[in-house]
Design a protein around this motif. Structure first.
Motif, PDB file in Angstrom:
ATOM      1  N   LEU A  87       4.734  -2.083  -9.680  1.00 53.03           N
ATOM      2  CA  LEU A  87       3.525  -1.952 -10.490  1.00 53.03           C
ATOM      3  C   LEU A  87       2.316  -2.210  -9.596  1.00 53.03           C
ATOM      4  CD1 LEU A  87       2.055  -1.641 -13.235  1.00 53.03           C
ATOM      5  CD2 LEU A  87       2.327  -4.120 -13.531  1.00 53.03           C
ATOM      6  N   PHE A  88       1.426  -1.224  -9.503  1.00 56.98           N
ATOM      7  CA  PHE A  88       0.181  -1.360  -8.741  1.00 56.98           C
ATOM      8  C   PHE A  88      -0.976  -1.458  -9.720  1.00 56.98           C
ATOM      9  CE2 PHE A  88       3.042   0.673  -5.749  1.00 56.98           C
ATOM     10  CZ  PHE A  88       2.761   0.018  -4.556  1.00 56.98           C
ATOM     11  N   VAL A  89      -1.855  -2.439  -9.500  1.00 55.29           N
ATOM     12  CA  VAL A  89      -2.983  -2.659 -10.406  1.00 55.29           C
ATOM     13  C   VAL A  89      -4.266  -2.691  -9.585  1.00 55.29           C
ATOM     14  CG1 VAL A  89      -3.948  -4.112 -12.221  1.00 55.29           C
ATOM     15  CG2 VAL A  89      -1.457  -4.030 -11.880  1.00 55.29           C
ATOM     16  N   HIS A  90      -5.164  -1.797  -9.927  1.00 59.63           N
ATOM     17  CA  HIS A  90      -6.448  -1.687  -9.202  1.00 59.63           C
ATOM     18  C   HIS A  90      -7.402  -0.971 -10.139  1.00 59.63           C
ATOM     19  CE1 HIS A  90      -9.486  -0.648  -6.270  1.00 59.63           C
ATOM     20  NE2 HIS A  90      -8.795  -1.144  -5.263  1.00 59.63           N
ATOM     21  N   GLN A  91      -8.578  -1.562 -10.391  1.00 57.36           N
ATOM     22  CA  GLN A  91      -9.493  -0.954 -11.365  1.00 57.36           C
ATOM     23  C   GLN A  91      -9.848   0.473 -10.991  1.00 57.36           C
ATOM     24  OE1 GLN A  91     -13.058  -0.405 -10.850  1.00 57.36           O
ATOM     25  NE2 GLN A  91     -13.008  -1.012  -8.704  1.00 57.36           N
ATOM     26  N   ASN A  92      -9.773   0.814  -9.691  1.00 56.18           N
ATOM     27  CA  ASN A  92     -10.029   2.179  -9.239  1.00 56.18           C
ATOM     28  C   ASN A  92      -8.783   2.716  -8.541  1.00 56.18           C
ATOM     29  OD1 ASN A  92     -11.593   4.496  -8.869  1.00 56.18           O
ATOM     30  ND2 ASN A  92     -12.388   3.804  -6.913  1.00 56.18           N
ATOM     31  N   PHE A  93      -7.645   2.537  -9.184  1.00 52.02           N
ATOM     32  CA  PHE A  93      -6.372   2.987  -8.613  1.00 52.02           C
ATOM     33  C   PHE A  93      -6.457   4.459  -8.207  1.00 52.02           C
ATOM     34  CE2 PHE A  93      -2.122   4.814  -8.957  1.00 52.02           C
ATOM     35  CZ  PHE A  93      -1.383   3.933  -8.188  1.00 52.02           C
ATOM     36  N   PRO A  94      -5.901   4.792  -7.012  1.00 50.14           N
ATOM     37  CA  PRO A  94      -5.006   3.988  -6.187  1.00 50.14           C
ATOM     38  C   PRO A  94      -5.712   3.058  -5.203  1.00 50.14           C
ATOM     39  CG  PRO A  94      -5.132   6.191  -5.302  1.00 50.14           C
ATOM     40  CD  PRO A  94      -5.926   6.203  -6.576  1.00 50.14           C
ATOM     41  N   GLY A  95      -7.007   3.270  -4.919  1.00 47.37           N
ATOM     42  CA  GLY A  95      -7.702   2.390  -3.992  1.00 47.37           C
ATOM     43  C   GLY A  95      -6.951   2.275  -2.674  1.00 47.37           C
ATOM     44  N   GLN A  96      -6.752   1.043  -2.221  1.00 48.07           N
ATOM     45  CA  GLN A  96      -6.047   0.805  -0.956  1.00 48.07           C
ATOM     46  C   GLN A  96      -4.548   1.075  -1.046  1.00 48.07           C
ATOM     47  OE1 GLN A  96      -8.195  -1.312  -2.393  1.00 48.07           O
ATOM     48  NE2 GLN A  96      -9.776  -1.849  -0.905  1.00 48.07           N
ATOM     49  N   PHE A  97      -4.040   1.374  -2.238  1.00 51.55           N
ATOM     50  CA  PHE A  97      -2.605   1.548  -2.425  1.00 51.55           C
ATOM     51  C   PHE A  97      -2.174   3.020  -2.432  1.00 51.55           C
ATOM     52  CE2 PHE A  97      -3.565  -2.287  -5.288  1.00 51.55           C
ATOM     53  CZ  PHE A  97      -3.566  -3.158  -4.205  1.00 51.55           C
ATOM     54  N   ARG A  98      -3.074   3.927  -2.120  1.00 52.14           N
ATOM     55  CA  ARG A  98      -2.786   5.366  -2.208  1.00 52.14           C
ATOM     56  C   ARG A  98      -1.544   5.743  -1.396  1.00 52.14           C
ATOM     57  NH1 ARG A  98      -5.430   9.949  -3.457  1.00 52.14           N
ATOM     58  NH2 ARG A  98      -7.305   8.734  -3.963  1.00 52.14           N
ATOM     59  N   HIS A  99      -1.524   5.381  -0.140  1.00 53.81           N
ATOM     60  CA  HIS A  99      -0.444   5.843   0.742  1.00 53.81           C
ATOM     61  C   HIS A  99       0.891   5.215   0.377  1.00 53.81           C
ATOM     62  CE1 HIS A  99      -3.437   7.851   3.086  1.00 53.81           C
ATOM     63  NE2 HIS A  99      -3.995   6.741   3.527  1.00 53.81           N
ATOM     64  N   VAL A 100       0.900   3.907   0.139  1.00 57.90           N
ATOM     65  CA  VAL A 100       2.178   3.254  -0.121  1.00 57.90           C
ATOM     66  C   VAL A 100       2.721   3.644  -1.492  1.00 57.90           C
ATOM     67  CG1 VAL A 100       1.208   1.099  -1.084  1.00 57.90           C
ATOM     68  CG2 VAL A 100       3.434   1.090   0.080  1.00 57.90           C
ATOM     69  N   ALA A 101       1.859   3.841  -2.483  1.00 56.10           N
ATOM     70  CA  ALA A 101       2.337   4.263  -3.800  1.00 56.10           C
ATOM     71  C   ALA A 101       3.003   5.639  -3.710  1.00 56.10           C
ATOM     72  CB  ALA A 101       1.183   4.283  -4.797  1.00 56.10           C
ATOM     73  N   ARG A 102       2.382   6.537  -2.972  1.00 55.38           N
ATOM     74  CA  ARG A 102       2.977   7.867  -2.795  1.00 55.38           C
ATOM     75  C   ARG A 102       4.320   7.781  -2.070  1.00 55.38           C
ATOM     76  NH1 ARG A 102      -2.240  11.290  -0.575  1.00 55.38           N
ATOM     77  NH2 ARG A 102      -2.880  12.236  -2.549  1.00 55.38           N
ATOM     78  N   ALA A 103       4.349   6.998  -0.992  1.00 53.54           N
ATOM     79  CA  ALA A 103       5.577   6.909  -0.207  1.00 53.54           C
ATOM     80  C   ALA A 103       6.720   6.315  -1.014  1.00 53.54           C
ATOM     81  CB  ALA A 103       5.318   6.081   1.053  1.00 53.54           C
ATOM     82  N   LEU A 104       6.441   5.286  -1.781  1.00 53.40           N
ATOM     83  CA  LEU A 104       7.486   4.695  -2.617  1.00 53.40           C
ATOM     84  C   LEU A 104       7.959   5.681  -3.676  1.00 53.40           C
ATOM     85  CD1 LEU A 104       5.977   1.120  -3.040  1.00 53.40           C
ATOM     86  CD2 LEU A 104       8.076   1.690  -1.800  1.00 53.40           C
ATOM     87  N   ALA A 105       7.029   6.448  -4.225  1.00 54.00           N
ATOM     88  CA  ALA A 105       7.398   7.422  -5.260  1.00 54.00           C
ATOM     89  C   ALA A 105       8.229   8.566  -4.696  1.00 54.00           C
ATOM     90  CB  ALA A 105       6.136   7.964  -5.933  1.00 54.00           C
ATOM     91  N   ASP A 106       8.133   8.813  -3.391  1.00 54.56           N
ATOM     92  CA  ASP A 106       8.955   9.854  -2.765  1.00 54.56           C
ATOM     93  C   ASP A 106      10.439   9.508  -2.814  1.00 54.56           C
ATOM     94  OD1 ASP A 106       6.958  11.649  -2.070  1.00 54.56           O
ATOM     95  OD2 ASP A 106       6.607  10.749  -0.102  1.00 54.56           O
TER      96      ASP A 106
END
Length: 408
Positions: free
Chosen positions: A4-23
């Motif tokens: 679970l990633f939480v960021h008021q402007n998601f993905p913010g700093q989590f863009r790359h890792v969220a994509r990679a994990l979702a792969d």
């Protein structure tokens, strides 16, 4: 695993890792953000589900000024908890919760998911000395401002107590946090895509009804918004001297007219207008090109045609744009402030200048433009440093995935 990633402007700093994990089909990835920012995130990844929460109301007018931010954070934290509980009611229980705590979104999540590993993104801890506050004497702070800074960290302090681990993008940013918490914080940058951000001697940029290419003398300046925190005033003040010394030079300025950091001007005024008026009559405006905010592909072209990229920042969060400029093979001429000095060694992989010395900045830029062969090795070493330590695919992304997937 379930993330679970939480960021008021998601993905913010989590863009790359969220994509990679979702792969990885073994993982489930969910994001939570402020509903007003929900639409732009829709194309992040087909296997990333994103849920919005209603924007919270602001602090009440009668709230003490020192704790208005904290009240707003509590209100936001409540909205996030309600969104998290809805996910929980539908059977989602994350193994790992990754949150940017700066706006209060992580305040109460451990109460909803007590068995998850909670990781906080530790971006910046405020101090009344040694950082952005009071750095520029042109923008003095009062004693009242200093007291407000002390209270400003309340949300993050609660988060540091509750989280299992933290991530900070640079050593200097981690060093801003209280010593007793630094052992919990891993230094790990989000990474720079050096495959996409790379030198291109044949690059061409079409902008403002003309064409710019790498063979020209082009000075670049980039910020999300054009404001004093990123040294925009010093940059503008050096332009009269620079353009007089280098009559062929063109200047490309990327950034918007809003304010990301620091104080705002009266309604309807921008720092671009303010500092343009200050140097009006001293420069040839046909050689200065304000490009506004650009799509990413066009922004890359700006970096690729750059002969000298000026990055001025007060001691604050290091911008992605500086590392992106280095990856693109730019000659970075940066302010000699701690976040810049962590990456740039003067005369080795860039040049350092005094944030407060427009004439000195102009002379350094002009000298670099006059002898491009002299600074060519600096450009190459800047790119090599990013590839070694900050490359997205080979360094940072694997480290992020390993860190978030660790049991402890």
């Amino acid at each position: 695993m379930r993330f679970l990633f939480v960021h008021q402007n998601f993905p913010g700093q989590f863009r790359h890792v969220a994509r990679a994990l979702a792969d990885d089909p073994r993982h489930q990835v969910i994001g939570i953000c402020d509903a007003t920012n929900l639409k732009p995130t829709s194309g992040l990844h087909p296997r990333v589900s994103i849920f919005g929460y209603p924007s919270p109301t602001r602090a009440g007018a009668d709230t003490h000024p020192y704790v208005r931010d904290y009240e707003a954070h509590v209100r936001r934290g409540q909205r996030v908890v309600r969104a998290a509980m809805r996910l929980q009611a539908h059977g989602f229980s994350p193994d790992v919760v990754v949150v940017h705590p700066g706006w209060g979104e992580g305040l109460f999540l451990r109460e909803v998911f007590p068995n998850a590993r909670h990781v906080h993104y530790c971006e910046y801890f405020y101090h009344a000395d040694g950082g952005d506050v009071g750095f520029d004497p042109e923008f003095p702070v009062s004693f009242d401002d200093r007291l407000r800074v002390v209270a400003r960290n309340s949300t993050q302090l609660l988060g540091l107590v509750q989280c299992d681990a933290g991530i900070s993008p640079t050593l200097w940013q981690r060093a801003r946090y209280p010593a007793e918490f630094q052992a919990k914080i891993r230094v790990l940058h989000e990474g720079v895509d050096s495959r996409r951000l790379r030198p291109d001697p044949q690059a061409v940029l079409e902008a403002n009804s003309r064409t710019f290419c790498a063979a020209e003398e082009i000075v670049t300046f980039v910020a999300r918004n054009l404001e004093p925190y990123r040294g925009f005033h010093s940059f503008m003040r050096m332009l009269p001297a620079l353009l007089a010394m280098r009559p062929a030079a063109q200047v490309l300025i990327v950034g918007g007219d809003d304010v990301s950091y620091g104080s705002r001007l009266p309604a309807g005024e921008s720092y671009r207008q303010k500092y343009s008026a200050e140097i009006d009559g001293q420069v040839d405006w046909s050689r200065i090109h304000f490009l506004g905010k650009l799509p990413y592909d066009r922004y890359i072209k700006v970096l690729q045609v750059s002969s000298a990229h000026v990055y001025l920042t007060c001691p604050f969060v290091l911008s992605w744009s500086m590392l992106e400029a280095m990856a693109s093979g730019c000659l970075v001429i940066g302010a000699a402030t701690p976040p810049v000095q962590e990456l740039i060694v003067d005369g080795e992989n860039g040049l350092l200048v005094d944030f407060f010395d427009p004439d000195g900045i102009a002379q350094t830029v002009a000298a670099a433009l006059a002898d491009p062969q002299r600074v060519a090795p600096l450009r190459q070493r800047a790119r090599e440093q990013v590839q070694r330590h900050y490359d997205l695919q080979s360094v940072c992304l694997p480290a992020w995935i390993d860190f978030l997937s660790a049991a402890e």
